[in-house]
Design a protein around this motif. Structure first.
Motif, short mmCIF file in Angstrom:
data_model
loop_
_atom_site.label_atom_id
_atom_site.label_comp_id
_atom_site.label_asym_id
_atom_site.label_seq_id
_atom_site.Cartn_x
_atom_site.Cartn_y
_atom_site.Cartn_z
N GLY A 103 43.57 37.84 26.44
CA GLY A 103 44.16 38.20 27.72
C GLY A 103 43.29 39.14 28.53
N GLY A 104 43.27 38.91 29.85
CA GLY A 104 42.68 39.85 30.78
C GLY A 104 43.80 40.73 31.30
N THR A 105 43.69 42.03 31.13
CA THR A 105 44.78 42.92 31.49
C THR A 105 44.76 43.26 32.98
OG1 THR A 105 43.40 44.78 30.73
CG2 THR A 105 45.09 43.96 29.22
N THR A 106 45.95 43.29 33.57
CA THR A 106 46.14 43.63 34.97
C THR A 106 46.12 45.14 35.14
OG1 THR A 106 48.54 43.77 34.74
CG2 THR A 106 47.61 41.59 35.23
N VAL A 107 46.28 45.59 36.38
CA VAL A 107 46.38 47.03 36.64
C VAL A 107 47.52 47.63 35.83
CG1 VAL A 107 47.02 48.73 38.39
CG2 VAL A 107 45.33 46.97 38.93
N ALA A 108 48.68 46.98 35.83
CA ALA A 108 49.85 47.53 35.14
C ALA A 108 49.61 47.65 33.64
CB ALA A 108 51.06 46.65 35.41
N SER A 109 49.16 46.58 33.00
CA SER A 109 48.99 46.62 31.55
C SER A 109 47.80 47.48 31.15
CB SER A 109 48.84 45.20 30.97
OG SER A 109 47.82 44.48 31.63
N THR A 110 46.76 47.52 31.98
CA THR A 110 45.62 48.40 31.67
C THR A 110 46.06 49.86 31.74
OG1 THR A 110 44.06 46.78 32.60
CG2 THR A 110 43.27 49.03 32.32
#
Length: 304
Positions: A103-110
């Motif tokens: 997975g490439g993490t979004t702003v939220a998950s990062t």
């Protein structure tokens, strides 16, 4: 810190010893930029941080495991064309874990994973926001809600100008997210320096770090958003930008494009309509934010 999150030894040691660390997202190279420039930018960002004496912590999901501090090999694994890498927000993390997805993490998950690893500063390109027409579609990014409850400091270039910027700022205010321009009172519009909206400003990395410390001293749980405009010579020409965006919105309306398909449609039209200028600006935005984040992270761990 938790056993369900893999944290690189280098990152763990830097956090434990109070050295500056900056978190980096992975969607910019898994979904945002084209090959081979995506990997070049990912490694350039890490190099900028190391040259500034800051430990980089690129965050992504490897075979279902949220990982803080991806190695170069892991970055190449989740970036590969045949990896089946999915865009991974907070709600997607459990599914990716069970299915063992990359997975490439979004702003939220990062932001979430950075905070769980003890990292206080995160550099990204631009935030998601409230989409135009959201009063009827309720279409807005999960980034906004995440930043209302995750006490990190995020350096971004505002939100993409294809979004409803005034509505996004209203939502951020409602959600209690602290929004400050970096050496400017004009909120940036990602591709352009000025979205037309006014914000308060901080004038130095030290002042930005002081705001984060003050937030922590008050036990507030929201993020501090430092909006850093792209360099003047790197922005898309504002007149060209406005003309192409108007054309893109008209074509999307005529074609009946809406929902999840709208953003990629508009971004693709912007790329083609500006002769690729938006891609160059995207890279300049991101690397500029990384540089500012390095300065703030260094100020944050220094003696107040």
């Amino acid at each position: 810190m938790t056993e369900r999150i893999a944290i690189a030894d280098e990152v763990r040691a830097a956090v434990a010893s109070g050295r500056p660390v900056v978190a980096l997202e992975s969607t910019i190279f898994t979904h945002g930029l084209t090959r081979p420039r995506n990997l070049e930018v990912a490694f350039d960002a890490e190099r900028l941080l190391r040259d500034a004496g800051v430990t980089p912590a690129t965050i992504g999901v490897v075979a279902g495991v949220p990982t803080v501090g991806l190695s170069h090999d892991q970055i190449e694994i989740i970036e590969a064309a045949d990896a089946g890498t999915v865009k991974t927000g907070i709600r997607d993390l459990p599914v990716a874990a069970v299915k063992r997805l990359h997975g490439g993490t979004t702003v939220a998950s990062t932001a979430l994973l950075a905070h769980r690893a003890g990292i206080g500063v995160f550099a990204t390109g631009g935030l998601g926001g409230v989409h135009r027409g959201a009063s009827s579609t309720f279409d807005e990014s999960a980034d906004l809600v995440a930043l209302s409850s995750i006490p990190v400091l995020v350096v971004s270039a505002g939100v993409k100008s294809i979004l409803d910027v005034p509505a996004t700022l209203e939502r951020l205010e409602t959600l209690g997210v602290i929004v400050l321009g970096y050496r400017t009172t004009r909120f940036p519009g990602f591709y352009v320096r000025d979205s037309g909206c006014v914000v308060d400003a901080v004038d130095s990395p030290q002042e930005a770090a002081a705001v984060a410390r003050a937030r922590d001293g008050l036990a507030l749980r929201s993020a501090v958003l430092i909006a850093n405009p792209v360099a003047v010579d790197k922005q898309v020409d504002p007149a060209l930008h406005d003309r192409v965006l108007a054309d893109a919105e008209r074509e999307a309306s005529d074609a009946g494009v809406r929902g999840k398909g709208l953003t990629p449609f508009l971004l693709d039209h912007m790329h083609r309509g500006t002769g690729g200028a938006t891609l160059d600006t995207n890279v300049a935005v991101y690397l500029g934010n990384v540089e500012v984040a390095a300065e703030i992270a260094t100020a944050l761990v220094s003696t107040p």
